[in-house]
Design an enzyme around this catalytic site. Structure first.
Site, short mmCIF file in Angstrom:
data_model
loop_
_atom_site.label_atom_id
_atom_site.label_comp_id
_atom_site.label_asym_id
_atom_site.label_seq_id
_atom_site.Cartn_x
_atom_site.Cartn_y
_atom_site.Cartn_z
N GLU A 253 0.66 -1.19 -0.02
CA GLU A 253 0.21 -0.11 0.04
C GLU A 253 0.83 1.34 0.08
O GLU A 253 1.83 1.45 0.96
CB GLU A 253 -0.81 0.02 1.15
CG GLU A 253 -1.68 1.17 1.50
CD GLU A 253 -2.70 1.56 0.02
OE1 GLU A 253 -3.44 0.50 -0.35
OE2 GLU A 253 -2.63 2.72 -0.31
N THR A 295 -5.79 1.14 -5.74
CA THR A 295 -5.26 -0.25 -5.33
C THR A 295 -5.87 -1.16 -6.36
O THR A 295 -5.47 -2.03 -6.97
CB THR A 295 -5.61 -0.73 -4.08
OG1 THR A 295 -5.14 0.24 -2.92
CG2 THR A 295 -4.77 -2.13 -3.76
N HIS A 410 -1.65 3.53 4.47
CA HIS A 410 -2.69 4.20 3.93
C HIS A 410 -2.78 5.58 4.54
O HIS A 410 -3.02 5.79 5.69
CB HIS A 410 -3.81 3.35 3.95
CG HIS A 410 -4.91 3.74 2.82
ND1 HIS A 410 -5.53 4.89 2.87
CD2 HIS A 410 -5.38 3.19 1.94
CE1 HIS A 410 -6.31 5.17 1.82
NE2 HIS A 410 -6.34 3.89 1.08
N ASP A 469 1.70 -0.27 -5.10
CA ASP A 469 0.27 -0.27 -5.78
C ASP A 469 0.27 1.36 -6.37
O ASP A 469 -0.15 1.30 -7.51
CB ASP A 469 -0.76 -0.61 -4.94
CG ASP A 469 -1.21 0.32 -3.72
OD1 ASP A 469 -0.16 1.27 -3.30
OD2 ASP A 469 -2.15 0.16 -2.97
N HIS A 470 0.82 2.18 -5.83
CA HIS A 470 0.40 3.67 -6.04
C HIS A 470 0.81 4.55 -5.27
O HIS A 470 1.31 4.29 -4.47
CB HIS A 470 -1.03 4.05 -6.44
CG HIS A 470 -1.85 3.71 -5.19
ND1 HIS A 470 -1.73 4.67 -4.15
CD2 HIS A 470 -2.72 2.83 -4.87
CE1 HIS A 470 -2.59 4.21 -3.14
NE2 HIS A 470 -2.93 3.03 -3.70
C1 GP9 Z 1 -8.76 -0.96 0.54
C2 GP9 Z 1 -7.24 -0.83 0.24
C3 GP9 Z 1 -7.11 0.71 -0.07
O1 GP9 Z 1 -9.12 -2.23 0.58
O2 GP9 Z 1 -6.91 -1.59 -0.89
O3 GP9 Z 1 -7.56 1.20 -1.30
P1 GP9 Z 1 -6.82 2.50 -1.88
O4 GP9 Z 1 -7.64 3.79 -1.43
O5 GP9 Z 1 -5.61 2.54 -1.61
O6 GP9 Z 1 -7.39 2.20 -3.23
MN MN Z 2 -3.80 1.60 -2.14
#
Ligand code: GP9
Ligand code: MN
Length: 616
Positions: A253, A295, A410, A469-470
């Site tokens: 994340e 994500t 996050h 992921d980003h």
């Molecule tokens: C939520 C997690 C976070 O299940 O994958 O999502 P995001 O906000 O990073 O897309």
């Molecule tokens: Mn994410």
């Protein structure tokens, strides 16, 4: 003499009030909606009203028996919808959507359990309809079944719209980009209300259906030619290197590459990753290509090697499409395929999309023991998540393909003090300051994960892929980022900051840094080659990261792109090595192609074109 009675109420208002209160009671008693503060409670309370006013308002144009019939019918239909949602929620903790009603196998599931889900007491769900029926029949003196005057009707509809805007405004303070990101059904229902949610769902569905209906297989020919001509081959030596081995993917994340090898007050931010990179293949020019679906977009890229959409989350908008997925191909090869993520299964519509992709199993929130001690911020802490996930691994068939999605790092990056292994940074941006300790925490969790895999004897039999992921730090925090990086953040640097770590660990292979310009779109072909599965005939926009002669050309979702020598973004062409501005023409040959490639990918998704692909 008879007194004039001042308290005459229109039948329509009674119907609105009853259904409004009933909806709120159903939210509270039937649905497990997480409310975090008073504003959210207020939103929940007011969210049915605008819809109910709009629908029942039509009753104010009628009178007498017509009004009675209209109000009773509307009330019954809406009550049935509410009741259906309540019953569905009992079993699935989720809300009904149109695609769901159209998925026949889902319906069959429902039918068999429906008798277990309903009870005679459910008659109370229709108590208000019965009250309305009694009123209509008995015609009490203080209740009117009359038309309203035009000015009053106008005022009535203005207030319905005002209520809707107030509702939307308040929701926006709680969930920015609520409609464009369409995160989660629960969040939509909490904010828009169950009725408006259905309208929104119908709108999305109609749009998708129309685009799909207009598409035909001919459009695919050009696209097939394009991806074929683009194909840069694959690494023959590594073909099948993962055969028989487990494939473990970790989606990290919000981890960006700029933290790798860096320190805060003399302490490494990612000590584990820094070491792990030494014994793995490390791709230091690897970019995320996600859009609003965050994500979920990265998961989409991984499984399909198509681009996510420019707006909205493809996981929501096109979950019924046919895709040719990495998962399906691994399934065919005998892999047991599973996802591990300790969040609501419906978040990002994952439950639906994962089964569409072909995953055998989704270990979601319900499969983990989560309590106050082991959770923070968005949910379960990464260390606990990995520990419990490894327990699950012991129960599934081998070889497996498992995707693990971390959560602790996050936004807004909150952490309990005992989990802070390094100091916060010191800049005007609290977000950036907190980011480093949470990254450090996830790094620790990864260490625990690998240790546990070793302990269980899984490690040596597995290929392990870790990728970010980003981005985690948006351009909003540029001044503080400039302080941390010690340089100005030009548009060129902003693109460079979209790099995320990408690590592939293969047992018995030595560590090596590979600086090929690449992105998440390349994951599918790379993994298929390692698994010894041919993907030459597939429509993929990515290419094998290990291919010797691969073309270095990576397109981001906002149409920026990176080649071996150039970076193009926001209308300017930059020298990749120095960041200096070049003449625009130096990027020209690629500009057309970047646009074309994104267009092709969008066309595939909007037209659901892969249903025409004969290799599928
Ligand atoms: C939520 C997690 C976070 O299940 O994958 O999502 P995001 O906000 O990073 O897309
Ligand atoms: Mn994410």
């Amino acid at each position: 003499m008879q007194k004039k009675d001042p308290a005459i109420v229109n039948f329509v208002f009674i119907a609105i009030a009853l259904l409004w209160i009933k909806t709120y009671i159903v939210y509270k008693l039937n649905m497990n909606l997480q409310i975090e503060n008073l504003i959210q409670e207020l939103i929940l309370f007011i969210n049915p009203i605008s819809f109910l006013m709009l629908v029942f308002g039509l009753g104010l144009l009628l009178e007498g028996i017509r009004q009675k019939w209209y109000v009773l019918t509307a009330s019954l239909v809406i009550s049935i919808i509410l009741y259906a949602n309540a019953v569905y929620y009992r079993e699935f903790f989720d809300f009904i959507t149109l695609p769901l009603l159209m998925q026949t196998n889902n319906l069959a599931d429902l039918e068999s359990s429906i008798w277990e889900l309903i009870s005679p007491y459910d008659i109370f769900y229709f108590a208000d309809v019965m009250i309305l029926l009694i009123i209509a029949y008995r015609k009490p003196v203080r209740i009117a079944f009359q038309k309203m005057q035009t000015p009053s009707i106008k005022a009535f509809y203005f207030s319905a719209i005002a209520f809707f805007l107030l509702n939307l405004g308040l929701s926006e303070t709680q969930r920015p980009e609520l409609l464009t990101r369409t995160f989660d059904r629960e969040i939509l229902v909490k904010n828009l209300g169950t009725y408006n949610f259905h309208i929104y769902d119908v709108f999305l569905q109609t749009k998708t259906k129309a685009q799909r209906a207009m598409a035909n297989g001919n459009e695919l020919t050009d696209i097939e030619e394009y991806t074929e001509s683009k194909s840069s081959g694959s690494n023959k030596e590594l073909f099948g290197e993962a055969k028989g081995k487990n494939i473990i993917i970790v989606s990290m994340e919000s981890i960006q590459s700029f933290v790798i090898g860096k320190e805060i007050n003399g302490k490494e931010i990612t000590p584990f990753l820094n070491d792990f990179i030494e014994e793995s293949y490390y791709f230091d020019q690897f970019y995320h290509q996600t859009g609003q679906g965050k994500t979920s977009d990265s998961e989409f890229l991984l499984d399909t090697s198509l681009y996510p959409l420019g707006r909205g989350a493809v996981f929501f908008t096109h979950s019924n499409n046919e895709y040719s997925t990495l998962t399906e191909k691994l399934n065919k090869e005998g892999y047991y395929t599973a996802n591990f993520h300790a969040n609501n299964k419906s978040f990002w519509n994952r439950d639906v999309m994962y089964s569409q992709f072909g995953y055998d199993r989704f270990f979601s929130m319900a499969d983990y023991e989560i309590d106050d001690v082991n959770s923070v911020g968005w949910g379960m802490k990464d260390i606990d998540f990995f520990e419990q996930s490894v327990d699950h691994l012991n129960d599934i068939p081998k070889p497996f393909y498992g995707k693990f999605i971390t959560l602790t790092n996050h936004f807004p990056f909150h952490l309990d003090s005992e989990d802070k292994f390094i100091d916060e940074y010191n800049s005007p941006s609290g977000t950036l300051n907190r980011y480093f300790p949470t990254v450090r925490y996830t790094d620790e969790a990864l260490k625990v994960f690998i240790e546990n895999l070793k302990r269980e004897g899984i490690y040596e039999d597995s290929i392990i892929v870790l990728y970010g992921d980003h981005y985690g730090i948006s351009e909003n925090h540029n001044p503080s980022m400039e302080q941390f990086l010690g340089k100005e953040i030009t548009p060129f640097e902003s693109v460079q900051l979209q790099r995320v770590p990408m690590i592939i660990h293969i047992p018995g292979h030595e560590g090596k840094t590979i600086s090929t310009v690449s992105g998440q779109i390349d994951l599918r072909p790379t993994l298929l080659n390692l698994a010894g599965i041919d993907s030459k005939k597939d429509i993929e926009f990515g290419s094998d990261l290990f291919a010797q002669d691969r073309e270095e050309f990576t397109i981001l979702r906002d149409s920026s792109f990176i080649t071996k020598d150039q970076v193009y973004t926001k209308g300017s062409c930059y020298d990749k090595a120095t960041g200096e501005i070049l003449t625009k023409s130096e990027c020209d040959p690629y500009r057309q192609r970047a646009k074309l490639e994104l267009d092709y990918s969008d066309k595939i998704i909007y037209g659901d074109l892969l249903r025409f692909h004969n290799n599928h």
